[in-house]
Design an enzyme around this catalytic site. Structure first.
Site, PDB file in Angstrom:
ATOM      1  N   SER A  81       0.935  -1.268  -0.031  1.00 13.50           N
ATOM      2  CA  SER A  81       0.119   0.013  -0.012  1.00 13.50           C
ATOM      3  C   SER A  81       0.917   1.220   0.096  1.00 13.50           C
ATOM      4  O   SER A  81       1.584   1.437  -0.956  1.00 13.50           O
ATOM      5  CB  SER A  81      -1.100   0.212   1.156  1.00 13.50           C
ATOM      6  OG  SER A  81      -2.126   0.897   1.130  1.00 13.50           O
ATOM      7  N   ASP A  90     -10.440  -3.682  -5.437  1.00 13.17           N
ATOM      8  CA  ASP A  90      -9.689  -2.853  -4.407  1.00 13.17           C
ATOM      9  C   ASP A  90     -10.736  -1.604  -4.132  1.00 13.17           C
ATOM     10  O   ASP A  90     -10.662  -0.832  -5.226  1.00 13.17           O
ATOM     11  CB  ASP A  90      -8.182  -2.648  -4.539  1.00 13.17           C
ATOM     12  CG  ASP A  90      -7.846  -1.764  -3.258  1.00 13.17           C
ATOM     13  OD1 ASP A  90      -8.430  -1.262  -2.641  1.00 13.17           O
ATOM     14  OD2 ASP A  90      -6.615  -1.994  -3.321  1.00 13.17           O
ATOM     15  N   HIS A 139      -8.417  -4.634  -0.788  1.00 13.22           N
ATOM     16  CA  HIS A 139      -7.105  -4.068  -0.411  1.00 13.22           C
ATOM     17  C   HIS A 139      -6.296  -4.825   0.609  1.00 13.22           C
ATOM     18  O   HIS A 139      -6.732  -4.899   1.683  1.00 13.22           O
ATOM     19  CB  HIS A 139      -7.382  -2.382   0.105  1.00 13.22           C
ATOM     20  CG  HIS A 139      -6.380  -1.701   0.342  1.00 13.22           C
ATOM     21  ND1 HIS A 139      -5.695  -1.128  -0.869  1.00 13.22           N
ATOM     22  CD2 HIS A 139      -5.407  -1.373   1.276  1.00 13.22           C
ATOM     23  CE1 HIS A 139      -4.695  -0.252  -0.437  1.00 13.22           C
ATOM     24  NE2 HIS A 139      -4.476  -0.556   0.748  1.00 13.22           N
TER      25      HIS A 139
END
Length: 425
Positions: free
Chosen positions: A207, A345, A376
């Site tokens: 991320s 996501d 995610h």
């Protein structure tokens, strides 16, 4: 008489209403859980080259179906929620040592070091340098699960603890982690290079950490020395482009934005004395920080504009997002690079995925992997209801790293053979 004749029809009417209600509920469940979505191998974007052909042959997960848990695994929201709330199931507790580095501005950076638990498949000394997601650290369950799996595959792991993220480590300067600051990650990498001069590096970012590691590698060619490859998972590539999409209610992004902003506020306010106290010698840019605006912030953009950009003296949010996003550095990365996102996501809008797609069409060292499901940082696997401790993502990153290590070993052996043949001639 007519009334008596009509009464038997009433239960049939109620049965029809019940049936319609059940059908409506089932329809909502099927839509919300995305049950009609097929399972399929991930979409792959790459240039045809010797490297890509070797990866397709050496990484079965790239060409096999990713099969999430049957009942809820095709919902990106549930995958994301489970990652956010639980991290992982039955997460192991790898044993490591915490290291402390004093930065030039007085900040104290920390990272955790985990030694390998087995010999690597190519017999070399390989270290994974890992950068977690926003406000994350080595104690998060998804990091622990990944580290344990990497250790068992022969990797030493160094995991950055984002500055200010660990609740039991006080800040020692008026600065904390930001969207694209690479200072602490760079300090960790330099420590590994000095301490283990024989080691080679596999760079991994999750991320926000994906943005940091890609930006770090692209900042200077020297940062790619001794790096075998890089893997980025679930990043958004451009905060400037993501800014507008993060304020939209589509896929509930505005709600996720609120939740992440609330978490960031708690972290910042837990360090308010170190950051904003009267006794603190803070940079001029922080002097005009209005904490009342921080208290009322409902989005990451408001927090970034009021606080985060000022740690590095940016004059505007636009300048901060432009300079700190990895998008402008990706074309400077020359080592093998795998970029992974999930199509469902809810945090990363599909328009942002044109960035890795375009890059993979131009650069032979880049492969973009896009499974249909995973949310995610979820990527849970399992048969029906209960997920497995190890995720598809964990296995893919290690499988790719193993393949690159073998690719480099093969190249080295070919070079040695060619040199010997040249000497014989």
């Amino acid at each position: 008489m007519n009334a008596m004749l009509e009464t038997p029809e009433l239960p049939a009417v109620f049965d029809g209403v019940k049936l319609a209600a059940v059908a409506a509920v089932l329809y909502v469940i099927v839509r919300c859980l995305n049950l009609k979505s097929p399972t399929a191998p991930p979409d792959l974007y790459f240039q045809d080259s010797g490297l890509s052909r070797f990866l397709l042959k050496s990484c079965p997960l790239l060409t096999k179906e990713y099969i999430p848990p049957l009942i809820w695994g095709k919902s990106g929201h549930i995958q994301t929620a489970l990652y956010g709330k639980m991290g992982r199931v039955r997460s192991p507790h790898p044993y490591g040592h915490r290291k402390f580095i004093t930065m030039s501005d007085g900040a104290t950076s920390t990272f955790d070091l985990f030694e390998p638990l087995a010999e690597h498949c190519v017999g070399d000394d390989i270290t994974m340098v890992i950068c977690p997601g926003i406000a994350n650290h080595s104690e998060k369950q998804y990091i622990r699960t990944f580290v344990d799996y990497a250790q068992k595959n022969g990797y030493r792991c160094a995991v950055l603890n984002h500055l200010g993220a660990l609740p039991n480590i006080e800040l020692t300067s008026p600065r904390m982690f930001t969207y694209g600051c690479t200072w602490e990650f760079g300090a960790m990498v330099n420590y590994i290079k000095r301490t283990y001069p024989q080691t080679q590096l596999v760079v991994v970012g999750f991320s926000l950490g994906g943005n940091i590691v890609c930006k770090y590698l692209g900042e200077t060619q020297a940062n790619q020395e001794k790096v075998l490859c890089c893997v980025s998972v679930c990043q958004g590539y451009s905060a400037l482009r993501a800014q507008e999409t993060f304020m939209q209610w589509d896929q509930c992004r505005r709600f996720y934005n609120f939740l992440m902003a609330d978490n960031m506020k708690k972290i910042i306010l837990s360090h308010r004395q170190a950051l904003f106290g009267d006794h603190v010698k803070k940079p001029q840019s922080l002097e005009d920080t209005d904490l009342s605006r921080l208290y009322t912030a409902t989005s990451l953009m408001q927090i970034d504009d009021n606080v985060m950009r000022k740690f590095h003296g940016y004059n505007s949010l636009k300048e901060y997002y432009e300079e700190e996003s990895c998008m402008r550095y990706l074309h400077r990365i020359y080592v093998p690079l795998m970029l992974v996102n999930a199509a469902d996501d809810p945090l990363v809008h599909e328009s942002l995925l044109t960035i890795p797609k375009s890059l993979s069409e131009k650069r032979e060292n880049v492969m973009f992997v896009l499974p249909l499901h995973g949310g995610h940082l979820g990527f849970f696997e399992g048969s029906v209801l209960f997920p497995e401790p190890l995720t598809w993502m964990d296995k893919l990153v290690v499988e790719y790293a193993n393949a690159i290590c073998q690719w480099e070993r093969n190249k080295s052996q070919c070079s040695d053979t060619e040199q010997m043949e040249a000497e014989l001639e």
